[in-house]
Enzyme design. Structure first.
Site, PDB file in Angstrom:
ATOM      1  CB  CYS A 155      -0.921   0.007   1.222  1.00  0.00           C
ATOM      2  SG  CYS A 155      -2.035  -1.424   1.292  1.00  0.00           S
ATOM      3  CG  HIS A 210      -4.654  20.190   5.244  1.00  0.00           C
ATOM      4  ND1 HIS A 210      -5.877  20.534   5.796  1.00  0.00           N
ATOM      5  CD2 HIS A 210      -4.202  21.298   4.601  1.00  0.00           C
ATOM      6  CE1 HIS A 210      -6.145  21.788   5.480  1.00  0.00           C
ATOM      7  NE2 HIS A 210      -5.155  22.275   4.760  1.00  0.00           N
ATOM      8  CG  ASN A 265      -6.708  -0.693   2.408  1.00  0.00           C
ATOM      9  OD1 ASN A 265      -6.150  -0.016   1.556  1.00  0.00           O
ATOM     10  ND2 ASN A 265      -6.037  -1.472   3.249  1.00  0.00           N
TER      11      ASN A 265
END
Length: 485
Positions: free
Chosen positions: A213, A377, A414
């Protein structure tokens, strides 16, 4: 005909003059003022004549330094725009549809169907995440051709949108980087893009596989280094994970977890090193930090593709996953912190470290730097509820800071390496991005890896002018999902 040739000759001379002027600009900038001063002052001209050799030598040295710096200075990397893929509504998969679809396979035991339902209910995923048609359809078509079909749908959908948003022509792209961790066909996914968009034969094409990922930020880092070497170039980065061949049909619970968490998605990002693109770009890439802890056995094996006892292939998630992710994160922020944190935070961290390590003062708690002073952020990989909970606690972030990550997990699940871009799109859709704001993207992946990228906004992002997967429903978020998140 004569007039045409005359025009061509004139254009050629103009181009030659232009190239001569630019090539010798530094010489002209130094020599012409000197000659002008000499003409105005006879005494100065006489002095210059006596010292002409050292003056010319010094001038040539300055010109050399200027050219050397111009050639070797790091080029700024800009994010012109990006696009996230939003699947068709008919591919939505609620918890009930997922469980029923799994039951229809007649592979999973009733106990494991209940296990998957409980995982889904506690995972932080909502009822509108997406699976590819090859999985939600009956019967499932888990074959290579369907995987290619899914890849074309997601990848081309992202690229078409980002090219439309930026107005960049496909033939202008000089670098292509694609990452898909498990699905890695031949010809490669990057070759598929080159063929579809008829990219130039000199395009630098890369296909990253098996990197989990976190591969999206690895792709960004690779594109950054390539853009440092190639002048006036566009780089296209595509991040996705093809689910068709990744659906596990077995009863090993460590592998069933990936069925419950991973969903359909993808993103395309257009980067540029052209100075002229700064004015229209959204962000400038400030830092990338990559951490790889695969030298340790537990880290290496905590996420792996393997066969179960019956020979069925799936992605296994180890119980050590969270501990390894925490260790990798600590190493990553130890490297990143001195590069981004204010001096005051660095000093407090250093004094605490000296007290604990040098003076053996164990009662002194480790100081956690306030990264909210460095970033406005945060986009944290939406890997699952446990991952987000741990990072929120470790970095002492607020619910507002965690909102993009939690809502991305809720709405899209995800989506592997592309999840960070859904999160940034959420932040934009909420109208939170202002000029000068800094965004920290954090991703985790098999190996085990923790990677970071820091972006600075070059302009205010007006959500009314944006096209991204959140715009039609952003007014519905954030949702109150406290019972599951």
């Amino acid at each position: 005909m004569v007039l045409y040739l005359a025009d061509n000759i004139m254009d050629t001379k103009k181009n030659q003059f232009f190239h001569f002027l630019i090539t010798h600009a530094l010489y002209l900038l130094f020599i012409i003022p000197l000659l002008g001063l000499g003409a105005l002052s006879p005494h100065y001209f006489f002095t210059l004549k006596l010292n002409l050799a050292p003056v010319l030598a010094f001038t040539s040295f300055l010109v050399f330094l200027g050219k050397f710096y111009s050639k070797n200075r790091p080029r700024n990397v800009y994010l012109v725009d990006f696009a996230c893929y939003k699947p068709k509504p008919e591919l939505m998969c609620s918890t009930e549809r997922y469980v029923e679809r799994s039951r229809q396979e007649r592979v999973f035991t009733e106990e494991n169907l209940c296990f998957q339902r409980k995982v889904l209910e506690r995972s932080g995923l909502g009822q509108k995440t997406y699976f590819p048609e090859s999985i939600v359809g009956v019967p499932a078509k888990l074959c290579l051709e369907e995987a290619r079909r899914e890849a074309r749908m997601v990848i081309f959908g992202c690229i078409d949108e980002v090219l439309e948003k930026t107005g960049v022509r496909a033939e202008e792209i000089g670098i292509v980087v694609v990452n898909s961790s498990v699905f890695d066909p031949a010809p490669s996914l990057s070759a598929m893009i080159v063929r579809r968009y008829k990219l130039v034969s000199s395009v630098k094409s890369f296909n990253l596989g098996g990197m989990g990922c976190s591969a999206g930020l690895i792709s960004i880092d690779l594109a950054k280094h390539l853009l440092q070497a190639l002048p006036n170039c566009y780089a296209l980065v595509v991040s996705t994970e093809i689910q068709t061949l990744n659906w596990y049909l077995g009863n090993d619970r460590s592998m069933l977890m990936s069925n419950c968490l991973f969903r359909l998605g993808g993103a395309a990002v257009l980067l540029s090193n052209r100075a002229a693109d700064r004015r229209r770009s959204k962000y400038q890439l400030m830092r990338t930090v990559r951490t790889h802890t695969g030298a340790h056995d537990n880290s290496y094996s905590c996420v792996s593709l393997k066969e179960d006892a019956d020979g069925r292939v799936g992605i296994a998630l180890s119980k050590d996953l969270m501990a390894m992710a925490n260790d990798a994160l600590k190493t990553n922020i130890t490297t990143l912190g001195p590069l981004v944190l204010p001096i005051s935070e660095q000093l407090l961290f250093f004094l605490t470290l000296v007290a604990r390590k040098v003076f053996n003062m164990k009662k002194v708690k480790p100081y956690i730097p306030n990264f909210k002073l460095a970033f406005e952020h945060f986009c944290i990989h939406a890997g699952g509820k446990a991952v987000l909970d741990a990072i929120e606690k470790n970095l002492e972030l607020s619910e507002w800071h965690m909102e993009p990550s939690r809502m991305t997990l809720y709405r899209f699940g995800n989506t592997s390496s592309s999840s960070l871009w859904y999160e940034l799109a959420y932040t934009e859709a909420k109208g939170r991005i202002r000029k000068g704001d800094r965004t920290w993207q954090i991703a985790f992946g098999s190996g085990f890896k923790c990677n970071s990228a820091v972006w600075r906004a070059l302009r205010n992002i007006n959500p009314a002018m944006e096209k991204n997967p959140w715009m039609d429903e952003i007014h519905e978020f954030p949702v109150d999902n406290s019972s599951k998140i």
